[in-house]
Write a protein that holds these residues in place. Structure first.
Motif, PDB file in Angstrom:
ATOM      1  N   THR A   1       0.824  -1.209   0.000  1.00  0.00           N
ATOM      2  CA  THR A   1       0.000   0.000   0.000  1.00  0.00           C
ATOM      3  C   THR A   1       0.863   1.266   0.000  1.00  0.00           C
ATOM      4  O   THR A   1       0.576   2.210  -0.756  1.00  0.00           O
ATOM      5  CB  THR A   1      -0.964  -0.005   1.198  1.00  0.00           C
ATOM      6  N   PRO A   2       1.928   1.348   0.814  1.00  0.00           N
ATOM      7  CA  PRO A   2       2.778   2.556   0.763  1.00  0.00           C
ATOM      8  C   PRO A   2       3.441   2.763  -0.596  1.00  0.00           C
ATOM      9  O   PRO A   2       3.608   3.904  -1.048  1.00  0.00           O
ATOM     10  CB  PRO A   2       3.817   2.314   1.860  1.00  0.00           C
ATOM     11  N   LEU A   3       3.802   1.662  -1.276  1.00  0.00           N
ATOM     12  CA  LEU A   3       4.410   1.797  -2.601  1.00  0.00           C
ATOM     13  C   LEU A   3       3.394   2.283  -3.613  1.00  0.00           C
ATOM     14  O   LEU A   3       3.686   3.181  -4.418  1.00  0.00           O
ATOM     15  CB  LEU A   3       4.996   0.451  -3.044  1.00  0.00           C
ATOM     16  N   PHE A   4       2.177   1.714  -3.580  1.00  0.00           N
ATOM     17  CA  PHE A   4       1.130   2.187  -4.487  1.00  0.00           C
ATOM     18  C   PHE A   4       0.887   3.679  -4.280  1.00  0.00           C
ATOM     19  O   PHE A   4       0.748   4.441  -5.240  1.00  0.00           O
ATOM     20  CB  PHE A   4      -0.171   1.428  -4.252  1.00  0.00           C
ATOM     21  N   ALA A   5       0.836   4.102  -3.009  1.00  0.00           N
ATOM     22  CA  ALA A   5       0.576   5.510  -2.699  1.00  0.00           C
ATOM     23  C   ALA A   5       1.703   6.400  -3.218  1.00  0.00           C
ATOM     24  O   ALA A   5       1.451   7.499  -3.750  1.00  0.00           O
ATOM     25  CB  ALA A   5       0.400   5.684  -1.194  1.00  0.00           C
ATOM     26  N   ALA A   6       2.946   5.939  -3.078  1.00  0.00           N
ATOM     27  CA  ALA A   6       4.078   6.739  -3.556  1.00  0.00           C
ATOM     28  C   ALA A   6       4.051   6.874  -5.075  1.00  0.00           C
ATOM     29  O   ALA A   6       4.348   7.947  -5.624  1.00  0.00           O
ATOM     30  CB  ALA A   6       5.390   6.107  -3.096  1.00  0.00           C
ATOM     31  N   LEU A   7       3.699   5.797  -5.782  1.00  0.00           N
ATOM     32  CA  LEU A   7       3.580   5.878  -7.238  1.00  0.00           C
ATOM     33  C   LEU A   7       2.447   6.807  -7.647  1.00  0.00           C
ATOM     34  O   LEU A   7       2.578   7.604  -8.592  1.00  0.00           O
ATOM     35  CB  LEU A   7       3.342   4.479  -7.811  1.00  0.00           C
ATOM     36  N   ASP A   8       1.324   6.736  -6.926  1.00  0.00           N
ATOM     37  CA  ASP A   8       0.181   7.598  -7.247  1.00  0.00           C
ATOM     38  C   ASP A   8       0.524   9.064  -7.009  1.00  0.00           C
ATOM     39  O   ASP A   8       0.133   9.940  -7.796  1.00  0.00           O
ATOM     40  CB  ASP A   8      -1.030   7.201  -6.404  1.00  0.00           C
ATOM     41  N   ARG A   9       1.257   9.350  -5.929  1.00  0.00           N
ATOM     42  CA  ARG A   9       1.670  10.740  -5.662  1.00  0.00           C
ATOM     43  C   ARG A   9       2.523  11.276  -6.804  1.00  0.00           C
ATOM     44  O   ARG A   9       2.459  12.455  -7.135  1.00  0.00           O
ATOM     45  CB  ARG A   9       2.456  10.832  -4.351  1.00  0.00           C
ATOM     46  N   ARG A  10       3.331  10.410  -7.399  1.00  0.00           N
ATOM     47  CA  ARG A  10       4.226  10.814  -8.479  1.00  0.00           C
ATOM     48  C   ARG A  10       3.511  10.787  -9.834  1.00  0.00           C
ATOM     49  O   ARG A  10       4.090  11.188 -10.843  1.00  0.00           O
ATOM     50  CB  ARG A  10       5.438   9.879  -8.495  1.00  0.00           C
ATOM     51  N   GLY A  11       2.278  10.287  -9.861  1.00  0.00           N
ATOM     52  CA  GLY A  11       1.536  10.243 -11.115  1.00  0.00           C
ATOM     53  C   GLY A  11       2.020   9.184 -12.075  1.00  0.00           C
ATOM     54  O   GLY A  11       1.920   9.365 -13.306  1.00  0.00           O
ATOM     55  N   ILE A  12       2.526   8.058 -11.550  1.00  0.00           N
ATOM     56  CA  ILE A  12       3.032   6.978 -12.403  1.00  0.00           C
ATOM     57  C   ILE A  12       1.971   5.891 -12.496  1.00  0.00           C
ATOM     58  O   ILE A  12       1.655   5.228 -11.500  1.00  0.00           O
ATOM     59  CB  ILE A  12       4.338   6.393 -11.823  1.00  0.00           C
ATOM     60  N   PRO A  13       1.380   5.673 -13.681  1.00  0.00           N
ATOM     61  CA  PRO A  13       0.394   4.588 -13.830  1.00  0.00           C
ATOM     62  C   PRO A  13       1.054   3.235 -13.587  1.00  0.00           C
ATOM     63  O   PRO A  13       2.210   3.016 -13.971  1.00  0.00           O
ATOM     64  CB  PRO A  13      -0.072   4.726 -15.280  1.00  0.00           C
ATOM     65  N   HIS A  14       0.324   2.327 -12.958  1.00  0.00           N
ATOM     66  CA  HIS A  14       0.893   1.011 -12.689  1.00  0.00           C
ATOM     67  C   HIS A  14      -0.195  -0.046 -12.757  1.00  0.00           C
ATOM     68  O   HIS A  14      -1.348   0.189 -12.391  1.00  0.00           O
ATOM     69  CB  HIS A  14       1.584   0.982 -11.321  1.00  0.00           C
ATOM     70  N   LEU A  15       0.201  -1.213 -13.226  1.00  0.00           N
ATOM     71  CA  LEU A  15      -0.675  -2.369 -13.256  1.00  0.00           C
ATOM     72  C   LEU A  15      -0.405  -3.188 -12.007  1.00  0.00           C
ATOM     73  O   LEU A  15       0.742  -3.588 -11.754  1.00  0.00           O
ATOM     74  CB  LEU A  15      -0.397  -3.207 -14.502  1.00  0.00           C
ATOM     75  N   ASP A  16      -1.436  -3.432 -11.211  1.00  0.00           N
ATOM     76  CA  ASP A  16      -1.309  -4.251 -10.007  1.00  0.00           C
ATOM     77  C   ASP A  16      -1.665  -5.677 -10.377  1.00  0.00           C
ATOM     78  O   ASP A  16      -2.816  -5.984 -10.676  1.00  0.00           O
ATOM     79  CB  ASP A  16      -2.227  -3.718  -8.895  1.00  0.00           C
ATOM     80  N   LEU A  17      -0.661  -6.544 -10.369  1.00  0.00           N
ATOM     81  CA  LEU A  17      -0.782  -7.866 -10.970  1.00  0.00           C
ATOM     82  C   LEU A  17      -0.528  -8.944  -9.921  1.00  0.00           C
ATOM     83  O   LEU A  17       0.503  -8.940  -9.245  1.00  0.00           O
ATOM     84  CB  LEU A  17       0.239  -7.993 -12.104  1.00  0.00           C
ATOM     85  N   LYS A  18      -1.478  -9.871  -9.783  1.00  0.00           N
ATOM     86  CA  LYS A  18      -1.323 -10.979  -8.847  1.00  0.00           C
ATOM     87  C   LYS A  18      -1.102 -12.285  -9.609  1.00  0.00           C
ATOM     88  O   LYS A  18      -1.554 -12.439 -10.754  1.00  0.00           O
ATOM     89  CB  LYS A  18      -2.540 -11.079  -7.942  1.00  0.00           C
ATOM     90  N   PRO A  19      -0.417 -13.250  -8.986  1.00  0.00           N
ATOM     91  CA  PRO A  19      -0.123 -14.523  -9.667  1.00  0.00           C
ATOM     92  C   PRO A  19      -1.319 -15.463  -9.628  1.00  0.00           C
ATOM     93  O   PRO A  19      -1.336 -16.478  -8.924  1.00  0.00           O
ATOM     94  CB  PRO A  19       1.056 -15.072  -8.852  1.00  0.00           C
ATOM     95  N   GLU A  20      -2.318 -15.112 -10.390  1.00  0.00           N
ATOM     96  CA  GLU A  20      -3.550 -15.897 -10.426  1.00  0.00           C
ATOM     97  C   GLU A  20      -3.843 -16.310 -11.866  1.00  0.00           C
ATOM     98  O   GLU A  20      -3.333 -15.705 -12.811  1.00  0.00           O
ATOM     99  CB  GLU A  20      -4.719 -15.082  -9.862  1.00  0.00           C
ATOM    100  N   GLY A  21      -4.684 -17.310 -12.030  1.00  0.00           N
ATOM    101  CA  GLY A  21      -5.044 -17.758 -13.372  1.00  0.00           C
ATOM    102  C   GLY A  21      -3.966 -18.638 -13.975  1.00  0.00           C
ATOM    103  O   GLY A  21      -3.308 -19.408 -13.277  1.00  0.00           O
ATOM    104  N   ASN A  22      -3.767 -18.529 -15.285  1.00  0.00           N
ATOM    105  CA  ASN A  22      -2.778 -19.362 -15.965  1.00  0.00           C
ATOM    106  C   ASN A  22      -2.096 -18.538 -17.042  1.00  0.00           C
ATOM    107  O   ASN A  22      -2.553 -17.452 -17.389  1.00  0.00           O
ATOM    108  CB  ASN A  22      -3.444 -20.602 -16.575  1.00  0.00           C
TER     109      ASN A  22
END
Length: 302
Positions: free
Chosen positions: A15-36
């Motif tokens: 959560t702190p990393l997501f917040a730091a990226l959002d403060r800087r305005g850097i779009p990011h894909l939040d990706l979990k190891p699910e599916g195939n």
């Protein structure tokens, strides 16, 4: 496509990393190891992939992603992504035996250790080490899979009763129990293979000394204090990070109270940084991390 994908499984640590990226305005894909995934499809989710898969993920799910994630990260690298803490780093992060071998190869002291994969070999390994000792899972996390034995009889009884730690890869370490001076270990954090900061962690003899907010259990006696290690310890941590090709991660060392020897014993490529950093450090390490991520993104776009 966003410029960076964050590959993780823990629901709260980043959560702190997501917040730091959002403060800087850097779009990011939040990706979990699910599916195939299809190994014949040559593609990556983003030009930069930041691996945040925790070794302790096996504690949260029997169907943990550790080995699958290594293959996936290597696949994305082959597809052209710049993978931060990629499969090669994760392979060492996922093996305390490989960590100790790497550290020792640099001429640095480690706790006396024997690596075994058969229960039948544990007693002989313990007799070679001496007591007290600990038996550790090769893949651990959050202090999981560590037991202390104070005598050969106690170890033999555990072997006979099959009351021993287990590791998801079937490998165990039999290791000297090092009395850490003042009950304290030092965690040296590195970023881009350079020293970032260090903290002394005192845990009253506990094995789980994770310093992050999400690791803390109310009522535990873990204390964290900012410190500046001796220059030779900082140099050693940077050498370890370079030898492992680790982009971001922590190196743990303790001073052996018996002879004053610094003994390096653990590398953690998943640094979620210290809890309450402004209180402990006086600054926010996630801001430095995002500076680094920005530079990697810029390099990947060229």
């Amino acid at each position: 496509m966003p410029p960076i994908a964050l590959f993780y499984e823990h629901p709260a640590w980043f959560t702190p990393l997501f917040a730091a990226l959002d403060r800087r305005g850097i779009p990011h894909l939040d990706l979990k190891p699910e599916g195939n995934w299809d190994p014949s499809v040559v593609s990556a989710p983003a030009p930069v992939v930041f691996n945040r898969i925790a070794m302790s993920s096996f504690l949260r799910a029997d169907e943990h992603p550790i080995f699958d994630a290594m293959a996936m990260l290597d696949h994305w690298r082959r597809a052209g992504a710049r993978v931060i803490n990629g499969a090669d780093v994760m392979a060492i992060d996922a093996s305390k035996a490989r960590q100790l071998s790497l550290i020792s190869s640099l001429g640095l002291a480690i706790p006396a250790t024997r690596v075994v994969h058969r229960i039948a070999d544990i007693v002989a390994a313990g007799e070679a080490i001496g007591f007290p000792l600990v038996v550790k899972a090769n893949i651990g996390g959050a202090g999981a899979g560590i037991m202390r034995y104070d005598s050969a009889e106690q170890l033999r009884e555990s072997v006979a009763d099959k009351f021993l730690p287990t590791s998801v890869d079937g490998v165990l370490l039999v290791q000297d129990y090092v009395p850490a001076r003042d009950g304290t270990i030092t965690r040296i954090e590195t970023l881009d293979r350079k020293y970032l900061y260090a903290i002394d962690i005192a845990g009253g003899g506990a094995f789980d000394l994770c310093p992050a907010d999400a690791c803390q259990v109310p009522g535990t006696a873990i204390t964290m204090t900012v410190t500046t290690p001796a220059s030779q310890l900082i140099d050693a941590a940077e050498r370890i990070a370079r030898a492992m090709n680790m982009d971001v991660g922590g190196v743990e060392v303790m001073i052996d109270d018996r002879d004053g020897t610094p003994r390096f014993y653990d590398i953690n490529a998943l640094s979620n940084f210290v809890a309450k950093p402004l209180d402990v450090l006086g600054w926010e390490p996630h801001d430095r991390l995002v500076d680094y991520l920005e530079s990697v993104i810029e390099g990947a776009s060229r």
